[in-house]
Motif scaffolding. Structure first.
Motif, PDB file in Angstrom:
ATOM      1  N   ILE A  99       1.121  -1.186   0.028  1.00  0.00           N
ATOM      2  CA  ILE A  99      -0.052  -0.042  -0.063  1.00  0.00           C
ATOM      3  C   ILE A  99       0.940   1.120   0.027  1.00  0.00           C
ATOM      4  N   ARG A 100       2.066   1.112   0.704  1.00  0.00           N
ATOM      5  CA  ARG A 100       2.841   2.192   0.805  1.00  0.00           C
ATOM      6  C   ARG A 100       3.279   2.641  -0.569  1.00  0.00           C
ATOM      7  N   ILE A 101       4.187   1.543  -1.252  1.00  0.00           N
ATOM      8  CA  ILE A 101       4.507   1.577  -2.542  1.00  0.00           C
ATOM      9  C   ILE A 101       3.306   2.240  -3.482  1.00  0.00           C
ATOM     10  N   GLN A 102       2.333   2.003  -3.453  1.00  0.00           N
ATOM     11  CA  GLN A 102       1.205   2.273  -4.315  1.00  0.00           C
ATOM     12  C   GLN A 102       0.915   3.929  -4.167  1.00  0.00           C
ATOM     13  N   LEU A 103       0.774   4.139  -2.928  1.00  0.00           N
ATOM     14  CA  LEU A 103       0.821   5.717  -2.382  1.00  0.00           C
ATOM     15  C   LEU A 103       2.050   6.587  -2.821  1.00  0.00           C
ATOM     16  N   ARG A 104       2.981   6.037  -2.786  1.00  0.00           N
ATOM     17  CA  ARG A 104       4.319   6.730  -3.225  1.00  0.00           C
ATOM     18  C   ARG A 104       4.095   6.900  -4.901  1.00  0.00           C
ATOM     19  N   LYS A 105       3.522   5.773  -5.750  1.00  0.00           N
ATOM     20  CA  LYS A 105       3.483   6.037  -6.963  1.00  0.00           C
ATOM     21  C   LYS A 105       2.526   7.244  -7.349  1.00  0.00           C
ATOM     22  N   LEU A 106       1.451   7.250  -6.537  1.00  0.00           N
ATOM     23  CA  LEU A 106       0.477   8.282  -6.679  1.00  0.00           C
ATOM     24  C   LEU A 106       1.100   9.661  -6.507  1.00  0.00           C
ATOM     25  N   GLY A 107       2.142   9.918  -5.704  1.00  0.00           N
ATOM     26  CA  GLY A 107       2.727  11.012  -5.274  1.00  0.00           C
ATOM     27  C   GLY A 107       3.456  11.472  -6.430  1.00  0.00           C
ATOM     28  N   ASP A 108       3.832  10.481  -7.311  1.00  0.00           N
ATOM     29  CA  ASP A 108       4.873  10.871  -8.407  1.00  0.00           C
ATOM     30  C   ASP A 108       4.130  11.282  -9.741  1.00  0.00           C
ATOM     31  N   ILE A 109       2.867  11.145  -9.686  1.00  0.00           N
ATOM     32  CA  ILE A 109       2.029  11.671 -10.977  1.00  0.00           C
ATOM     33  C   ILE A 109       1.263  12.830 -11.014  1.00  0.00           C
ATOM     34  N   PRO A 110       0.978  13.732 -11.731  1.00  0.00           N
ATOM     35  CA  PRO A 110       0.168  15.073 -11.649  1.00  0.00           C
ATOM     36  C   PRO A 110      -1.071  14.790 -11.077  1.00  0.00           C
ATOM     37  N   SER A 111      -1.464  15.854 -10.134  1.00  0.00           N
ATOM     38  CA  SER A 111      -2.496  15.575  -9.370  1.00  0.00           C
ATOM     39  C   SER A 111      -4.048  15.703 -10.173  1.00  0.00           C
ATOM     40  N   ASP A 112      -3.858  16.103 -11.316  1.00  0.00           N
ATOM     41  CA  ASP A 112      -5.009  16.206 -12.084  1.00  0.00           C
ATOM     42  C   ASP A 112      -4.936  15.062 -13.288  1.00  0.00           C
ATOM     43  N   GLU A 113      -4.259  14.069 -13.297  1.00  0.00           N
ATOM     44  CA  GLU A 113      -4.186  13.116 -14.202  1.00  0.00           C
ATOM     45  C   GLU A 113      -5.411  11.879 -14.044  1.00  0.00           C
ATOM     46  N   PRO A 114      -6.388  11.735 -14.792  1.00  0.00           N
ATOM     47  CA  PRO A 114      -7.566  10.885 -14.756  1.00  0.00           C
ATOM     48  C   PRO A 114      -6.655   9.446 -14.649  1.00  0.00           C
ATOM     49  N   LEU A 115      -7.524   8.595 -13.620  1.00  0.00           N
ATOM     50  CA  LEU A 115      -7.062   6.988 -13.567  1.00  0.00           C
ATOM     51  C   LEU A 115      -8.306   6.355 -14.191  1.00  0.00           C
ATOM     52  N   ALA A 116      -8.278   5.236 -14.342  1.00  0.00           N
ATOM     53  CA  ALA A 116      -9.354   4.455 -14.838  1.00  0.00           C
ATOM     54  C   ALA A 116      -9.408   3.081 -13.748  1.00  0.00           C
ATOM     55  N   GLN A 117     -10.493   2.809 -12.998  1.00  0.00           N
ATOM     56  CA  GLN A 117     -10.775   1.617 -12.454  1.00  0.00           C
ATOM     57  C   GLN A 117     -11.529   0.735 -13.164  1.00  0.00           C
ATOM     58  N   ILE A 118     -11.089  -0.526 -13.346  1.00  0.00           N
ATOM     59  CA  ILE A 118     -11.454  -1.502 -14.101  1.00  0.00           C
ATOM     60  C   ILE A 118     -12.284  -2.692 -13.347  1.00  0.00           C
ATOM     61  N   GLN A 119     -13.123  -3.209 -13.743  1.00  0.00           N
ATOM     62  CA  GLN A 119     -13.958  -4.418 -12.936  1.00  0.00           C
ATOM     63  C   GLN A 119     -14.359  -5.203 -14.176  1.00  0.00           C
ATOM     64  N   ASN A 120     -13.766  -6.467 -14.233  1.00  0.00           N
ATOM     65  CA  ASN A 120     -14.097  -7.462 -15.301  1.00  0.00           C
ATOM     66  C   ASN A 120     -15.458  -8.055 -14.796  1.00  0.00           C
TER      67      ASN A 120
END
Length: 319
Positions: free
Chosen positions: A187-208
């Motif tokens: 979880i800490r690794i993923q939070l750090r990855k989020l901190g490295d991208i622009p705050s206004d970048e859109p993301l997509a959550q996928i549900q198969n």
């Protein structure tokens, strides 16, 4: 508390009406069977139809997102279509009341799943005897598929590539990760990855989505709007209105969906291949700037369609 009791009583009444409508549909079919076909060449009779109409239960270990399918084609007389429409109306009322409960008294939902089966002893005995668990609410309200008009042929195929895509902001994703075990290294690794991208970048959550049977209907005559065919999912038997009671030509797909994806990936796929935040099934777009531009364009079109804001006479006077 009075609201909760009233809502529960209303849903119990809706459930009673749904069971009665389903039983009436099965009885109508028993009195005057019409041509029908089911996947696997299972004989469709009143007992099969009643089972399909009243299968409202979770099986032990069943994924809550999955529902069981009863795939078939049933040619319907006017009398049978009336019974089908009555069932769908009862399902719609049940769904509307359930939605109200989820919004006004969500804590009632677990009680609903446990209490409603007891209102019908035969169904409750079936529940216990088959080793089933609690009520599956989606299987209660999912509509019976109905063809728009008489059909000349139906082509059936498993669709295994379905998925839902939900747009998330960086802040949304961060808040969701924060609700998890932040002591975990992943979880800490993923939070750090989020901190490295622009705050206004859109993301997509996928549900198969679970595999579904897809039907392509070819109408005997063009509809009023000119359409000659229609595609639809068949979680339950398709009822085809036809005064001539002719079963349309149809193929016989495999009993089970293919084990792997059969469609090739699109060359213009917008999402990256690997998840950016695996714990949330969140992916980055290959071209986030394009996604932002398209979002702004959609927002501008929506504002333009609403027109300029108008002021009331009182507001004008106060300026």
């Amino acid at each position: 508390m009075e609201l909760q009791y009233r809502l529960l009583a209303e849903l119990e009444s809706d459930f009673d009406e749904l069971i009665a409508a389903a039983d009436q549909l099965a009885s109508t079919y028993a009195e005057a069977p019409t041509p029908a076909w089911a996947l696997g060449d299972v004989a469709i009779d009143a007992a099969w139809l009643r089972r399909a109409l009243t299968d409202f239960w979770y099986q032990d270990g069943q994924d809550g997102r999955e529902t069981r399918s009863y795939i078939g084609l049933i040619v319907a007389s006017p009398e049978l279509m009336t019974a089908v429409e009555t069932v769908n109306a009862a399902k719609a009322r049940f769904a509307a009341t359930l939605k109200h409960i989820r919004e006004a008294a969500p804590r009632l939902v677990p009680e609903i799943k446990a209490v409603l089966p007891f209102r019908h002893p035969a169904l409750h005995d079936h529940l216990r005897g088959q080793g089933l668990a609690r009520l599956h609410l989606k299987q209660c309200w999912r509509q019976l598929p109905i063809a728009d008009a008489p059909v000349s042929r139906v082509r059936l195929a498993w669709y295994t590539s379905g998925r839902s895509i939900k747009r998330l902001s960086v802040a949304d994703a961060e808040a969701r990760l924060a609700r998890m075990d932040t002591a975990g290294a992943h979880i800490r690794i993923q939070l750090r990855k989020l901190g490295d991208i622009p705050s206004d970048e859109p993301l997509a959550q996928i549900q198969n989505q679970a595999p579904v049977m897809r039907a392509n209907l070819f109408f005997r005559e063009a509809l009023a709007d000119g359409r000659q065919r229609r595609a639809m999912n068949l979680p339950l038997p398709l009822f085809i209105p036809d005064p001539t009671l002719r079963l349309p030509d149809h193929n016989a797909p495999p009993l089970q969906p293919p084990a792997s994806r059969t469609r090739a990936k699109r060359s213009d796929q917008r999402l990256e291949d690997e998840p950016f935040l695996p714990s949330l099934r969140v992916y980055r777009y290959r071209n986030p700037a394009l996604q932002l531009a398209e979002a702004r364009e959609r927002q501008a079109r929506e504002q333009a369609s609403r027109g300029p804001e108008t002021s009331t006479p009182g507001e004008e006077a106060g300026r």
